[in-house]
Design an enzyme around this catalytic site. Sequence first.
Site, short mmCIF file in Angstrom:
data_model
loop_
_atom_site.label_atom_id
_atom_site.label_comp_id
_atom_site.label_asym_id
_atom_site.label_seq_id
_atom_site.Cartn_x
_atom_site.Cartn_y
_atom_site.Cartn_z
N GLY A 172 69.41 57.55 39.70
CA GLY A 172 69.02 56.70 40.81
C GLY A 172 67.52 56.79 41.05
CG LEU A 173 65.75 59.20 43.31
CD1 LEU A 173 65.11 60.53 42.93
CD2 LEU A 173 65.63 58.95 44.79
CB CYS A 174 65.23 53.33 39.54
SG CYS A 174 67.01 53.22 39.33
N GLY A 175 64.97 52.10 43.03
CA GLY A 175 65.09 50.86 43.79
C GLY A 175 66.41 50.17 43.54
#
Length: 301
Positions: free
Chosen positions: A65-68
């Site tokens: 994750g952590l990719c918008g």
Amino acid sequence: MKLVAAAKVRRAQEAVVNARPFSETLVEVLYSINEQLQTEDVDVPLTNVRPVKKVALVVVTGDRGLCGGFNNFILKKAEARIRELKTLGLDYVVISVGKKGNSYFLRRPNIPVDKFLDGSNLPTAKEAQAIADDVFSLFVSEEVDKVELLYTKFVSLVKSDPVIHTLLPLSPKGEICDINGVCVDAAEDEFFRLTTKEGKLTVERDVIRAETMDFSPILQFEQDPVQILDALLPLYLNSQILRALQESLASELAARMTAMGNATDNASELKKNLSRVYNRQRQAKITGEILEIVAGADALA
């Protein structure tokens, strides 16, 4: 994390560059052989177009994750395509590539999934071959009549587009087509270079075309051209899947760069706002204490 993602984008770019000579040579040979077979009635299983009753959807997502909205966009695209197939009365099956997609489809048992495959930090030909073998067996055994590839096409560091390409049946001329029949010449390739401009990361884009010279008319094949195509088309299929995995990875890393950059900017803005509120409160308290001291002094005087 933004700098880490930037470094990984460079590595992903290097992987694309290293794979390009093989892909270009493969396209050259494929074009040349097809020129020789224009007047022949060739039956190649991977190019057979038959009435579509069931479609396989290869959905490529990220592992982290952590990719918008990177993963959400491609999953929404897959859901929309599934609704379209249901409206057309067609059966479908999903091949999920990537941990985020795997967890998404595992929570939805109503969506039939043929196989769950994990991605990697750097796509390899072996990983692409595992996907190619699965779709090859499904298509040749006529379990499915069409295979579509859903992945995120890398456009720039701030933009990526979820796209759907028809993976099988392959175009005999080596074209890549979407579900609307719009085809792109496989010999034309866009090459992205990550650079810096005025202290900021940017992308330079070049359009490269592989030279597809015809074979000499006096050249004779030792094997039957159909046998050569049977060997080349699976390699071409593998190269198209590998390219999609590489583009998806580049898009994911670019999205993570943007998301982490935005998170850093938001944190800096939050820190500035909180510091301003704190300083105002501190100043008001100090001013109040001074007023109390002055008032006391005036009372004593």
